[in-house]
Design a protein around this motif. Structure first.
Motif, PDB file in Angstrom:
ATOM      1  N   SER A   1       0.846  -1.191   0.000  1.00 60.66           N
ATOM      2  CA  SER A   1       0.000   0.000   0.000  1.00 60.66           C
ATOM      3  C   SER A   1       0.887   1.249   0.000  1.00 60.66           C
ATOM      4  CB  SER A   1      -0.913   0.004   1.229  1.00 60.66           C
ATOM      5  OG  SER A   1      -0.139   0.033   2.407  1.00 60.66           O
ATOM      6  N   GLY A   2       0.265   2.397  -0.149  1.00 68.10           N
ATOM      7  CA  GLY A   2       1.014   3.652  -0.138  1.00 68.10           C
ATOM      8  C   GLY A   2       1.149   4.223  -1.535  1.00 68.10           C
ATOM      9  N   ALA A   3       2.385   4.332  -1.984  1.00 68.30           N
ATOM     10  CA  ALA A   3       2.660   4.883  -3.313  1.00 68.30           C
ATOM     11  C   ALA A   3       3.770   4.078  -3.970  1.00 68.30           C
ATOM     12  CB  ALA A   3       3.072   6.350  -3.207  1.00 68.30           C
ATOM     13  N   ILE A   4       3.771   4.098  -5.300  1.00 74.02           N
ATOM     14  CA  ILE A   4       4.851   3.458  -6.043  1.00 74.02           C
ATOM     15  C   ILE A   4       5.808   4.532  -6.551  1.00 74.02           C
ATOM     16  CG2 ILE A   4       3.447   1.484  -6.735  1.00 74.02           C
ATOM     17  CD1 ILE A   4       3.632   2.933  -9.649  1.00 74.02           C
ATOM     18  N   GLN A   5       7.051   4.159  -6.750  1.00 71.34           N
ATOM     19  CA  GLN A   5       8.063   5.057  -7.295  1.00 71.34           C
ATOM     20  C   GLN A   5       8.337   4.657  -8.739  1.00 71.34           C
ATOM     21  OE1 GLN A   5      10.142   7.808  -5.931  1.00 71.34           O
ATOM     22  NE2 GLN A   5      10.230   7.889  -8.156  1.00 71.34           N
ATOM     23  N   ALA A   6       7.978   5.548  -9.654  1.00 76.48           N
ATOM     24  CA  ALA A   6       8.233   5.292 -11.069  1.00 76.48           C
ATOM     25  C   ALA A   6       9.625   5.782 -11.440  1.00 76.48           C
ATOM     26  CB  ALA A   6       7.178   5.992 -11.913  1.00 76.48           C
ATOM     27  N   PHE A   7      10.105   5.319 -12.591  1.00 75.48           N
ATOM     28  CA  PHE A   7      11.435   5.684 -13.076  1.00 75.48           C
ATOM     29  C   PHE A   7      11.364   6.114 -14.531  1.00 75.48           C
ATOM     30  CE2 PHE A   7      12.563   3.602  -9.268  1.00 75.48           C
ATOM     31  CZ  PHE A   7      13.854   3.974  -8.946  1.00 75.48           C
ATOM     32  N   ASP A   8      12.278   6.977 -14.889  1.00 75.18           N
ATOM     33  CA  ASP A   8      12.526   7.346 -16.277  1.00 75.18           C
ATOM     34  C   ASP A   8      13.865   6.694 -16.596  1.00 75.18           C
ATOM     35  OD1 ASP A   8      12.795   8.422 -18.773  1.00 75.18           O
ATOM     36  OD2 ASP A   8      13.111  10.475 -18.089  1.00 75.18           O
ATOM     37  N   HIS A   9      13.806   5.501 -17.148  1.00 69.41           N
ATOM     38  CA  HIS A   9      14.963   4.619 -17.317  1.00 69.41           C
ATOM     39  C   HIS A   9      15.531   4.309 -15.940  1.00 69.41           C
ATOM     40  CE1 HIS A   9      14.511   4.967 -21.604  1.00 69.41           C
ATOM     41  NE2 HIS A   9      14.530   6.287 -21.491  1.00 69.41           N
ATOM     42  N   LEU A  10      16.716   4.798 -15.582  1.00 67.42           N
ATOM     43  CA  LEU A  10      17.299   4.485 -14.276  1.00 67.42           C
ATOM     44  C   LEU A  10      17.181   5.627 -13.275  1.00 67.42           C
ATOM     45  CD1 LEU A  10      20.500   2.602 -15.515  1.00 67.42           C
ATOM     46  CD2 LEU A  10      18.318   1.632 -14.779  1.00 67.42           C
ATOM     47  N   ASP A  11      16.540   6.716 -13.677  1.00 72.52           N
ATOM     48  CA  ASP A  11      16.388   7.880 -12.804  1.00 72.52           C
ATOM     49  C   ASP A  11      15.004   7.904 -12.175  1.00 72.52           C
ATOM     50  OD1 ASP A  11      18.950   8.862 -13.516  1.00 72.52           O
ATOM     51  OD2 ASP A  11      18.100   9.772 -15.336  1.00 72.52           O
TER      52      ASP A  11
ATOM     53  N   PHE B   1       3.121   7.541  -7.486  1.00 78.05           N
ATOM     54  CA  PHE B   1       1.701   7.400  -7.768  1.00 78.05           C
ATOM     55  C   PHE B   1       1.041   6.614  -6.640  1.00 78.05           C
ATOM     56  CE2 PHE B   1       3.948   7.848 -11.748  1.00 78.05           C
ATOM     57  CZ  PHE B   1       3.201   8.811 -12.406  1.00 78.05           C
ATOM     58  N   PRO B   2      -0.150   7.047  -6.204  1.00 71.08           N
ATOM     59  CA  PRO B   2      -0.821   6.355  -5.104  1.00 71.08           C
ATOM     60  C   PRO B   2      -1.382   4.997  -5.528  1.00 71.08           C
ATOM     61  CG  PRO B   2      -2.233   8.103  -5.947  1.00 71.08           C
ATOM     62  CD  PRO B   2      -0.909   8.208  -6.679  1.00 71.08           C
ATOM     63  N   VAL B   3      -1.224   4.027  -4.656  1.00 66.22           N
ATOM     64  CA  VAL B   3      -1.733   2.676  -4.885  1.00 66.22           C
ATOM     65  C   VAL B   3      -3.219   2.656  -4.532  1.00 66.22           C
ATOM     66  CG1 VAL B   3      -1.597   0.268  -4.085  1.00 66.22           C
ATOM     67  CG2 VAL B   3       0.505   1.607  -4.462  1.00 66.22           C
ATOM     68  N   ASP B   4      -4.024   2.085  -5.410  1.00 67.68           N
ATOM     69  CA  ASP B   4      -5.467   1.968  -5.169  1.00 67.68           C
ATOM     70  C   ASP B   4      -5.825   0.674  -4.442  1.00 67.68           C
ATOM     71  OD1 ASP B   4      -6.198   4.406  -6.577  1.00 67.68           O
ATOM     72  OD2 ASP B   4      -5.804   3.313  -8.448  1.00 67.68           O
ATOM     73  N   GLU B   5      -5.165  -0.410  -4.823  1.00 64.55           N
ATOM     74  CA  GLU B   5      -5.457  -1.714  -4.215  1.00 64.55           C
ATOM     75  C   GLU B   5      -4.158  -2.499  -4.056  1.00 64.55           C
ATOM     76  OE1 GLU B   5      -8.639  -4.035  -5.917  1.00 64.55           O
ATOM     77  OE2 GLU B   5      -9.763  -2.243  -6.491  1.00 64.55           O
ATOM     78  N   VAL B   6      -4.120  -3.340  -3.029  1.00 64.67           N
ATOM     79  CA  VAL B   6      -2.966  -4.199  -2.781  1.00 64.67           C
ATOM     80  C   VAL B   6      -3.257  -5.568  -3.392  1.00 64.67           C
ATOM     81  CG1 VAL B   6      -1.520  -5.272  -0.995  1.00 64.67           C
ATOM     82  CG2 VAL B   6      -2.358  -2.928  -0.702  1.00 64.67           C
ATOM     83  N   VAL B   7      -2.264  -6.116  -4.073  1.00 60.15           N
ATOM     84  CA  VAL B   7      -2.471  -7.346  -4.844  1.00 60.15           C
ATOM     85  C   VAL B   7      -3.014  -8.504  -4.012  1.00 60.15           C
ATOM     86  CG1 VAL B   7      -0.133  -8.313  -4.713  1.00 60.15           C
ATOM     87  CG2 VAL B   7      -1.507  -8.673  -6.751  1.00 60.15           C
ATOM     88  N   GLY B   8      -2.614  -8.640  -2.784  1.00 58.23           N
ATOM     89  CA  GLY B   8      -3.106  -9.735  -1.951  1.00 58.23           C
ATOM     90  C   GLY B   8      -4.574  -9.610  -1.593  1.00 58.23           C
ATOM     91  N   GLU B   9      -5.126  -8.388  -1.742  1.00 61.02           N
ATOM     92  CA  GLU B   9      -6.528  -8.153  -1.420  1.00 61.02           C
ATOM     93  C   GLU B   9      -7.371  -7.950  -2.680  1.00 61.02           C
ATOM     94  OE1 GLU B   9      -6.147  -4.721   1.049  1.00 61.02           O
ATOM     95  OE2 GLU B   9      -4.905  -5.782   2.508  1.00 61.02           O
TER      96      GLU B   9
END
Length: 181
Positions: free
Chosen positions: A38-48, A53-61
């Motif tokens: 849960s929380g937020a994900i960290q996106a990348f522009d290649h390696l930077d 972005f906020p997570v809407d749902e957790v995969v286990g749920e």
């Protein structure tokens, strides 16, 4: 249609998340960000590092039953993290078992390999995955976009960010077609 966008907490290629996400929204679908935490994900522009972005749902749920399709964005680290998470792998496999359409771009087919769903399928990806796809029983092709309907569901794949327009057009067509069945 609700569309699951599955990513790891970090490592997703931002443009491979945001372009398909926006295309889905523009077509009237409801994109839902599903991650392993849960929380937020960290996106990348290649390696930077790029945006979060906020997570809407957790995969286990989350359940494949509550979605009409699945999009797997790439990034080198993203699918590698996902393939090490049994709940993420099971979530992906569930879409195939339920006959729901799946779209994957760039390195994302690594997660499909781990879910053991590429056997007998033809797909494309970032070129470095071709041996893994072949070893998993799939046929790899070097095409901008590949739609495979030889299994229980339709699978849309593309190679890289440069293929995003064709990828978005193809998965939106397939997902809409499948929703109309």
């Amino acid at each position: 249609m609700r569309i699951a966008f599955l990513t790891a907490p970090e490592g997703v290629e931002q443009i491979e998340l945001t372009d398909p996400w926006q295309a889905a929204k523009d077509a009237g679908h409801e994109p839902v960000l599903v991650s392993t935490k849960s929380g937020a994900i960290q996106a990348f522009d290649h390696l930077d590092k790029a945006d979060t972005f906020p997570v809407d749902e957790v995969v286990g749920e989350a359940s494949a039953d509550s979605f009409g399709g699945l999009v797997l964005p790439g990034g080198v680290a993203n699918p590698d993290f996902l393939r090490m998470d049994p709940k993420a792998v099971s979530f992906v496999r569930d879409f195939f078992e339920r006959g729901l359409p799946v779209a994957a771009i760039c390195h994302a087919p690594w997660t499909l390999v781990e879910a053991d769903v590429v056997r007998g399928r033809t797909l494309t990806s970032w070129p470095s995955l071709q041996t893994d796809i072949r070893n998993a029983g799939g046929t790899w092709v070097d095409e901008e976009v590949k739609i495979d309907d030889s299994g229980t569901n339709k699978l849309v794949t593309s190679r890289k960010p440069g293929d995003l327009k064709a990828f978005c057009d193809a998965f939106l067509h397939v997902f809409s077609e499948e929703a109309g069945r």
